[in-house]
Design a protein around this motif. Structure first.
Motif, PDB file in Angstrom:
ATOM      1  N   HIS A  12      43.652  40.962  16.699  1.00 50.87           N
ATOM      2  CA  HIS A  12      44.038  39.818  16.099  1.00 50.87           C
ATOM      3  C   HIS A  12      45.037  39.105  15.883  1.00 50.87           C
ATOM      4  O   HIS A  12      46.188  40.016  16.391  1.00 50.87           O
ATOM      5  N   ASP A  44      41.398  45.427  11.685  1.00 50.46           N
ATOM      6  CA  ASP A  44      41.254  45.471  10.224  1.00 50.46           C
ATOM      7  C   ASP A  44      39.653  45.264   9.885  1.00 50.46           C
ATOM      8  O   ASP A  44      39.314  44.571   8.902  1.00 50.46           O
ATOM      9  N   ASP A  96      50.936  41.192  10.810  1.00 51.18           N
ATOM     10  CA  ASP A  96      51.464  42.573  10.865  1.00 51.18           C
ATOM     11  C   ASP A  96      50.767  43.283  12.435  1.00 51.18           C
ATOM     12  O   ASP A  96      50.796  44.361  12.434  1.00 51.18           O
ATOM     13  N   HIS A  97      50.187  42.491  12.931  1.00 48.09           N
ATOM     14  CA  HIS A  97      49.571  43.076  14.610  1.00 48.09           C
ATOM     15  C   HIS A  97      50.432  42.151  15.519  1.00 48.09           C
ATOM     16  O   HIS A  97      50.222  42.879  16.583  1.00 48.09           O
ATOM     17  N   HIS A 128      44.877  50.400   9.740  1.00 46.48           N
ATOM     18  CA  HIS A 128      45.959  50.739   8.611  1.00 46.48           C
ATOM     19  C   HIS A 128      45.969  52.125   7.754  1.00 46.48           C
ATOM     20  O   HIS A 128      46.530  52.112   6.927  1.00 46.48           O
TER      21      HIS A 128
HETATM   22 ZN   LIG Z   1      46.481  44.052   9.236  1.00 48.39          ZN
END
Ligand SMILES: [Zn+2]
Length: 268
Positions: free
Chosen positions: A96, A198, A100-101, A254
């Motif tokens: 996605h 996630d 943070d990706h 994560h």
């Molecule tokens: Zn994330």
């Protein structure tokens, strides 16, 4: 074909979120896949542009998750240390487009960037609620987006979308974000790796719901695009894990213990 597990961003979250305990460490688990026709990354953590201007990540995100922002953890730095030329990255597949990706895509400006069409629509045309999660400076370079639509294919009973050949697939698992998808990569020795992004945050959730640290569980709820879809897709992932755990290595983005086990880096 070979696969290397990379952590492209470490976090030392605040002790609590909403008064509830957070995990001590969080990683951004990415994959480097060496294919006959080029290098492929699955997710990218943060990139050099994020480290040059951390303000673009936003103050609330930095205060809650406290990213370490170590230049040595960027995908481009790790590729170079492994002896690769970053220009050989032909493809990036993203679970996605959360900040943070997708942060590293600017370091591979010539790569095709594969993403589910619903996710790209969300990131390029976010609703008011979605605006907080996406960072348009991360794609200011004009990526070579490849939009993938669901077209009736399936993989082990789940809907799937072919990305490259028979060995890289998107497995839509929406809910965390609008077009969130897992990424399946054929394991070199047979079977599959499934980067679940996630879809869940803590290893225990693969078998038992609500086993995530309470602060992170609250964070998951507050950031979800669709609660019903997130929970039902997480349940489908648990069913897949129960039925195929020997053939499919399932991990999330994560969880530091999953990353340590798969990367061979020992303790979390
Ligand atoms: Zn994330």
């Amino acid at each position: 074909m070979s696969v290397t597990h990379l952590n492209c961003a470490s976090f030392r979250p605040a002790l609590t979120f909403g008064g509830r305990a957070m995990p001590r460490t969080v990683v951004a688990h990415c994959l480097l896949v060496e294919r006959p026709d080029g290098l492929l990354l699955v997710d990218t953590g943060f990139g050099t542009g994020d480290l040059a201007d951390p303000r673009r990540l936003g103050q609330p995100f930095r205060a809650i998750l406290r990213p370490v922002l170590d230049p040595a953890e960027t995908a481009i730095a790790q590729l170079r240390r492994l002896g690769h030329d970053p220009a050989d990255v032909t493809d990036v597949v993203l679970t996605h487009l959360d900040l943070d990706h997708a942060g590293g895509i600017g370091d591979f400006p010539f790569a095709r960037v594969h993403v589910h069409a619903a996710e790209l629509d969300a990131a390029l045309h976010p609703t008011l609620k979605e605006r907080g999660r996406y960072r348009s400076p991360q794609w200011a370079h004009g990526p070579r987006w490849v939009r993938h639509h669901t077209a009736g294919d399936s993989w082990l009973g789940l809907e799937s979308v072919t990305v490259l050949g028979d060995d890289v697939l998107l497995v839509p698992l929406a809910g965390h974000s609008r077009g969130h998808s897992a990424v399946a990569v054929a394991r070199p020795g047979g079977g599959w790796l499934l980067h679940a992004g996630d879809a869940y945050f803590a290893a225990g959730e693969k078998e038992t719901p609500r086993t995530c640290p309470p602060g992170l569980r609250l964070f998951q709820s507050l950031t979800q695009a669709d609660s019903h879809l997130r929970h039902s897709n997480q349940e489908r992932l648990r069913e897949l894990y129960a039925a195929h755990r020997d053939d499919v290595t399932v991990f999330s983005a994560h969880d530091p213990a999953e990353y340590a086990a798969l990367s061979g880096t020992g303790g979390a």
